[in-house]
Design an enzyme around this catalytic site. Structure first.
Site, PDB file in Angstrom:
ATOM      1  N   HIS A   1      -4.725   5.775   5.966  1.00 52.50           N
ATOM      2  CA  HIS A   1      -3.596   6.358   5.000  1.00 52.50           C
ATOM      3  C   HIS A   1      -2.323   6.503   5.532  1.00 52.50           C
ATOM      4  O   HIS A   1      -1.614   7.018   4.874  1.00 52.50           O
ATOM      5  CB  HIS A   1      -4.111   7.722   4.629  1.00 52.50           C
TER       6      HIS A   1
ATOM      7  N   ASP B   1       0.816  -1.302   0.079  1.00 58.73           N
ATOM      8  CA  ASP B   1      -0.150   0.004   0.014  1.00 58.73           C
ATOM      9  C   ASP B   1       0.896   1.368  -0.038  1.00 58.73           C
ATOM     10  O   ASP B   1       1.296   1.642   0.830  1.00 58.73           O
ATOM     11  CB  ASP B   1      -1.088   0.028   1.211  1.00 58.73           C
TER      12      ASP B   1
ATOM     13  N   ASP C   1      -2.012   1.313  -6.905  1.00 58.15           N
ATOM     14  CA  ASP C   1      -0.950   1.198  -6.495  1.00 58.15           C
ATOM     15  C   ASP C   1       0.203   0.868  -7.726  1.00 58.15           C
ATOM     16  O   ASP C   1       1.019   1.166  -8.051  1.00 58.15           O
ATOM     17  CB  ASP C   1      -0.638   0.201  -5.386  1.00 58.15           C
TER      18      ASP C   1
ATOM     19  N   ASP D   1      -1.984   0.828   6.982  1.00 58.60           N
ATOM     20  CA  ASP D   1      -3.297   0.219   6.055  1.00 58.60           C
ATOM     21  C   ASP D   1      -2.770  -1.166   5.563  1.00 58.60           C
ATOM     22  O   ASP D   1      -3.689  -1.957   5.452  1.00 58.60           O
ATOM     23  CB  ASP D   1      -3.149   1.289   4.953  1.00 58.60           C
TER      24      ASP D   1
ATOM     25  N   GLU E   1       1.844   5.305  -0.359  1.00 56.74           N
ATOM     26  CA  GLU E   1       1.286   6.621  -0.089  1.00 56.74           C
ATOM     27  C   GLU E   1       2.233   7.614  -1.016  1.00 56.74           C
ATOM     28  O   GLU E   1       3.667   7.293  -1.287  1.00 56.74           O
ATOM     29  CB  GLU E   1       1.480   6.976   1.468  1.00 56.74           C
TER      30      GLU E   1
END
Length: 267
Positions: free
Chosen positions: A235, A78, A178, A240, A80
């Site tokens: 987030h 995941d 992603d 996550d 960011e």
């Protein structure tokens, strides 16, 4: 008849007959109680045995469901990335790169890779990005750029035995963004050739829809539907990943068999 006999017998003899009757009655009652206890014990024993058998059968069924997974390891990923609510950042750059290695047979998180990444174009983390992700400037300053991070990630995969022949693994993401959008676009911008392993993934939203019949809007909806408490900060990439792993594990425990959802295309 007993009354007639008693009238003609002496009082002492009547007492003897009465005592004999009481003894016979007591013996009869004790015998009935004994057989009742034996019967109840037999019923309880049978019920317990059946219950134990059912429990063992459930355990075997659960184990079989887990063993049917098509992959040895599920790699929960995941990203960011840089963002702003005032303008669109081009390119958008990964600033947190987390990944959890989940054993598809034991359902244990065996290892994790976690690296903050320094952006190269939009070097300053915006207030909006910090508010959303919790990532501040100090967390990315001096950290490796994406190319170095990908190299470190490849070394991690090698050290975890994920690149060995006969070992199968696949990424699991919450959506297609992603690995379909974020990583390819940044790699293209910086002329980086990503490893082919990033071309295969499972969009857990699609898997969740196959299991429940409901397509979720996001991670929080899946947690709620499965009655899993949310942990950490939403987030935050690593948090996550942990929550997505909880969803993944619960789905496997419910008998879901994960399959690749991405198209087998080269990045």
């Amino acid at each position: 008849m007993q009354r007639l006999l008693r009238r003609n017998l002496p009082i002492s003899r009547q007492r003897v007959i009465t005592c004999d009757c009481i003894k016979q009655l007591f013996a009869s009652v004790c015998s009935s109680v004994f057989y009742l206890r034996v019967a109840r014990s037999s019923i309880y024993s049978t019920t317990t045995t059946n219950s134990d058998t059912q429990t063992k059968d459930m355990a075997v069924t659960r184990t079989n469901a887990i063993s049917k997974q098509k992959f040895d390891y599920l790699l929960v990923l995941d990203f960011e990335a840089t963002c702003d609510n005032k303008s669109r950042l081009i390119p958008q750059e990964i600033i947190e790169f987390p990944c959890l290695k989940v054993n598809a047979k034991t359902l244990q998180i065996e290892s994790q890779f976690h690296q903050y990444v320094q952006p190269q174009v939009h070097k300053q983390i915006t207030p909006f990005c910090t508010e959303l992700t919790g990532i501040i400037q100090d967390m990315v300053d001096g950290k490796p750029h994406l190319k170095e991070t990908l190299e470190a990630f490849h070394e991690w995969m090698l050290s975890e035995g994920l690149m060995k022949d006969g070992v199968s693994s696949i990424f699991v993401t919450c959506g297609d963004w992603d690995l379909k959008t974020m990583l390819p676009s940044q790699c293209k911008y910086f002329n980086i050739q990503p490893h082919p392993v990033f071309s295969r993934w499972i969009n857990i939203k699609k898997s969740f829809a196959n299991l429940t019949g409901v397509f979720p809007r996001g991670m929080m909806g899946m947690l709620s539907k499965l009655n899993i408490p949310h942990k950490g900060r939403h987030h935050s990439g690593i948090d996550d990943c942990k929550n997505i792993a909880s969803i993944l594990i619960t789905m496997i425990q419910q008998g879901h068999i994960f399959q690749q959802t991405s198209h087998p295309e080269k990045l």
